[in-house]
Scaffold this active site. Structure first.
Site: not given
Ligand code: AMP
Length: 283
Positions: A30, A34, A37, A148-149, A185
């Site tokens: 999304m 960071h 990602h 895995q988060k 996050s």
């Molecule tokens: P998001 O942008 O929050 O939807 O996350 C996109 C992808 O990045 C998802 O598969 C999350 O699980 C992964 N992700 C987010 N934060 C972390 C993290 N701290 N460590 C590993 N993967 C992450």
């Protein structure tokens, strides 16, 4: 690096890559990228010959009153990060591109979406599985990378791919953490420096869980009580859940055995934070 804003253009780009025999990796995000990602992107770049990062703040996975509007959207910074990480294409569609009409077709994984985050975020996983299905259909990756988060999301997506015979592999990458243990996050941006410091107790509670299991505690309720004590020390914290569940079925366990997932959701100030650990007791 190319930036595609339409489904038509990303399909054309992928078709060319496929014609060249490349292995295609997708990292759905999304945005507000960071180091978490980036770790997914790095895994994709290592395994695949052609890497696509999707950046889409998916409206259908946000409930009323959640942070859809205020979710950060720093697209220029994200594009720089992707370029540096060796991404081939960023797919950054508009909501109108992804949902040109009222969406009346949904992908719904049952059972696994009921506990944990599913309880407090009704419809969230239906939005996630639907948008991932759309992304998989648009990009047709060989492999897609998740963190895995978001443990429940990872389990739900894996199951969806098996149940619906989707022709791709799902790879789950380990959680990347701040030096104090806080899981990185996009929502950490909502925290003050003090709240970030306090939020380290989330990981501390999970480490306590692991420590108690290693020391032979088998009663889940005892572990949960200790974890709650640690989480209650977060001054602006509101615990949503502290759960110990079977790592495959996500059903609550009373006695620790086999592979378990300890998962926590806590609201710290304005940010709803989640974290988890997997523990394999080997029993
Ligand atoms: P998001 O942008 O929050 O939807 O996350 C996109 C992808 O990045 C998802 O598969 C999350 O699980 C992964 N992700 C987010 N934060 C972390 C993290 N701290 N460590 C590993 N993967 C992450």
């Amino acid at each position: 690096m190319e930036v595609a804003e339409t489904i038509e253009s990303v399909r054309r780009i992928v078709k060319n890559a496929r014609n060249e025999g490349r292995k295609i990796g997708l990292v759905p995000t999304m945005g507000a990228l960071h180091i978490g990602h980036i770790s997914l992107i790095e895994a994709a770049v290592k395994d695949c010959d052609f890497v696509i990062v999707s950046i889409f703040v998916n409206p259908t996975q946000f409930g009323p009153g959640e942070d859809f509007e205020k979710y950060p959207r720093p697209l220029d910074a994200d594009l720089k990060i992707c370029k540096k990480a060796g991404v081939d294409v960023v797919f950054a569609p508009s909501p109108e591109q992804m949902y040109p009409a009222e969406n009346i077709t949904w992908v719904n994984v049952e059972k696994l979406t009921e506990p944990l985050c599913g309880k407090s975020r009704p419809g969230h996983f239906r939005g996630v599985t639907t948008v991932c299905t759309k992304l998989f259909n648009i990009v047709t990756p060989d492999t897609a990378y998740f963190g895995q988060k978001d443990a429940q999301q990872a389990i739900v997506i894996k199951r969806m791919v098996v149940d619906l015979n989707m022709p791709l592999e799902i790879v789950i990458c380990p959680t990347v953490r701040e030096p104090n243990g806080l899981a990185v996050s996009s929502r950490n941006q909502y925290l003050t420096a003090r709240q970030k410091k306090d939020a380290a107790n989330i990981y501390k509670s999970l480490q306590t869980c692991r420590g108690m299991i290693d020391a032979g505690t088998t009663e889940a309720h005892q572990i949960i009580a200790e974890m709650r004590k640690i989480l209650q020390q977060i001054p602006s914290g509101q615990i949503e859940y502290v759960s110990i569940v079977d790592a495959e079925t996500l059903e609550s366990v009373d006695k620790i055995a086999g592979k378990i997932l300890a998962a926590v959701a806590v609201k710290v100030g304005p940010a709803r934070l989640i974290d988890n650990i997997l523990v394999d007791t080997g029993k």
